[in-house]
Each structure stands twice: as C-alpha cells, then as structure tokens.
Design a protein around this motif. Structure first.
Motif, PDB file in Angstrom:
ATOM      1  N   ASP A 239       0.833  -1.212   0.000  1.00  0.00           N
ATOM      2  CA  ASP A 239       0.000   0.000   0.000  1.00  0.00           C
ATOM      3  C   ASP A 239       0.866   1.260   0.000  1.00  0.00           C
ATOM      4  OD1 ASP A 239      -2.187  -1.656   0.067  1.00  0.00           O
ATOM      5  OD2 ASP A 239      -2.505  -1.481   2.232  1.00  0.00           O
ATOM      6  N   LEU A 240       1.951   1.228   0.768  1.00  0.00           N
ATOM      7  CA  LEU A 240       2.839   2.396   0.830  1.00  0.00           C
ATOM      8  C   LEU A 240       3.518   2.633  -0.511  1.00  0.00           C
ATOM      9  CD1 LEU A 240       4.108   4.589   2.612  1.00  0.00           C
ATOM     10  CD2 LEU A 240       5.893   2.950   3.245  1.00  0.00           C
ATOM     11  N   ALA A 243       1.087   4.178  -2.895  1.00  0.00           N
ATOM     12  CA  ALA A 243       0.845   5.587  -2.590  1.00  0.00           C
ATOM     13  C   ALA A 243       1.987   6.466  -3.104  1.00  0.00           C
ATOM     14  CB  ALA A 243       0.664   5.767  -1.084  1.00  0.00           C
ATOM     15  N   MET A 246       1.994   7.611  -6.770  1.00  0.00           N
ATOM     16  CA  MET A 246       1.141   8.734  -7.153  1.00  0.00           C
ATOM     17  C   MET A 246       1.934  10.031  -7.292  1.00  0.00           C
ATOM     18  SD  MET A 246      -2.055   7.935  -4.591  1.00  0.00           S
ATOM     19  CE  MET A 246      -2.892   9.447  -5.076  1.00  0.00           C
TER      20      MET A 246
END
Length: 295
Positions: A239-240, A243, A246
């Motif tokens: 997930d990190l 992120a 982006m």
C-alpha cells in the motif's frame, strides 16, 4: 668587444684617411682608453624604468583611495557574514543534541530485532520523544531570530530530521500497524507552526528510511516463530509503495530512496512466499496474496 671596436675604427680610418694603411700603434692607445659598454651603463648611465622610479620615489601622491560607498557595502557584508556564522554555530550545537537523542532512540529500537517484547522496547524509545520535542522547540527559537531564512539553514538539520521521522514512523507502525501521518509527526516534534514546520521531503525520505527496516524485522520475526508477520508487512509496504507511485518524483535523493523501497518490498515478498510454500502461514487470509499481486 675591444677587437670589434678596433676593427670598426680601423675600417673608418682606412676609408676616410689619406693613409690607407695606418699603423695599429696609433689605434691601440685610443682603444685602451675607450670604456666598455657594461661599465658605461653601470657607472655613468644606470638604467631605471619609469615604473621603478615611481616606486622608489613613493608612488604617485594622487593615487585613488577606496570609495566610501564601496567600503560601507563590504563592511555591511562583513557584519552579515559574522552574524550568519554565529547563528549557524548555535544551530549546529542544537543539532548535535538532536543527533545524540536520536542515537539513544535508535539503540532502543534495535532491540526489537532481538525478539524483545515490543511494549518494553517502545517504552524506552518513547522516553526520547519529549527530549526531541524540546530540542526542536529550541531550534525553532534560534531560527526565528532570522525571519524568512528557514530554508537557508534547513540543510543543517535535514538529515537528522529525516532519521527522526523514520524512527517515529517505525515506532508508530509497531504500535498501530499503520503509517505515521505528516501531521502526526509534526505534533510529536512540536513542529506545527507555520514559520518552522516539518518539511515535506524530509517526511517522505524518513518514511523511505523506515521501509528499509522492514525486511530485517520480518526475517527476525519469522525466526522467532511469528509466521503472520510477513503477510502483514507485505500488505503495508504494498500500500505504501502504491501511494508513493502517485507522486511525480524528480531524479533526486528522494527518488533514489523511493526506488530502494521496491527492493525492500521484493525481499519481504520472498520471505512471505517461502513461509507460504512451507505451510507455516495462517490459512484463510489472502491479504498477503492480494498485496503481492499489486507489485
């Protein structure tokens, strides 16, 4: 040289004299009394250039003096540089204290890799947070003496702040399993003022530093018998990493640290699949598999 003068004199006499072959006896006395050129220059006509003569007489009395406006400007520069150097020394003194407190916190957190109880490890590390908060408040007071110059001196505490953020983020993950937010990091360090805040890139680099600790933590936890740890860490790093993708990062230090997160994620993935193949991981939870598919 005497022979050259003698020949020249003989040639002149032979050309204009009534006697084409004058005796050399008449020439020798004249040649012997004719001074040589070096002796003439050294005794009767010493050579001196105009510049040398000017320097020997003390120079021109009308030489230009330093402009008052120029002297005033550089005097102002001198005062500014001395004040800046003094302020930088005071900043550096506080930064050294921050670095010392950071080393104590890091030494406490290293015990987590030795399968020490997490509450015990965090208790010792949390004792340094208030110390760091006071030091950053002290640093903010020093920097406020020079308004608008935050980024001029920011490099003096950048690397120390990045390390502090990485330790705080790792501690927060051990407690909650979630990422430490930027506002939470500012609150822990007392950096929620507009004139002295936590720089965004320092926060992001600190988070990347935190991810470097994850593979080692996973390996040690599996060795201690915690076979669910790789799945939880894999989901968090997946997930990190998503992120971070982006962000449109430049080819700078932050970009390089973000690229290193990919290798951290791959190492955790290898440990997870190794545990999965051996049937050691808890079945019925496919969170780790879903996270691995996002890489």
């Amino acid at each position: 040289m005497k022979s050259a003068l003698r020949n020249a004199y003989y040639f002149t006499l032979s050309r204009y004299s009534l006697n084409p072959n004058p005796s050399l006896l008449h020439i020798v006395p004249f040649i012997s009394t004719f001074p040589s050129l070096p002796s003439v220059l050294s005794r009767n006509h010493p050579f001196r250039s105009p510049l040398c003569a000017t320097l020997m007489t003390g120079g021109d009395s009308d030489s230009p003096q330093t402009s008052p406006s120029l002297e005033k400007q550089f005097e102002k520069f001198r005062v500014q540089l001395e004040d800046s150097g003094s302020l930088r020394e005071r900043i550096r003194a506080v930064v050294l204290e921050i670095e010392s407190a950071t080393r104590l916190m890091q030494a406490s957190l290293l015990l987590v890799h030795q399968s020490k109880p997490i509450p015990e490890v965090l208790q010792k590390a949390n004792s340094q947070i208030n110390v760091l908060k006071d030091l950053y408040n002290k640093l903010a007071e020093v920097v406020r003496e020079c308004p608008g110059q935050y980024y001029r001196y920011h490099g003096d505490w950048r690397s120390e702040t990045q390390m502090v953020v990485s330790l705080l983020a790792f501690m927060h993950w051990l407690e909650t399993g979630n990422l430490l937010m930027h506002t939470e990091a500012e609150e822990k360090l007392g950096l929620n003022n507009s004139d002295f805040a936590l720089d965004l890139e320092d926060y992001l680099v600190g988070v990347c530093f935190m991810s470097n600790e994850m593979p080692r933590y996973v390996v040690n936890q599996v060795t201690a018998g915690d076979y669910d740890c790789p799945r939880n860490v894999l989901k968090f790093l997946t997930d990190l990493h998503a992120a971070f993708r982006m962000l449109n990062l430049r080819n700078d230090f932050l970009r390089k640290k973000f690229d290193s997160m990919k290798y951290d994620l791959r190492r955790v993935e290898e440990v997870y699949y190794d545990v999965k193949i051996r049937g050691l991981a808890t079945t019925g939870d496919s969170v780790g598999d879903q996270g691995a598919q996002k890489i």
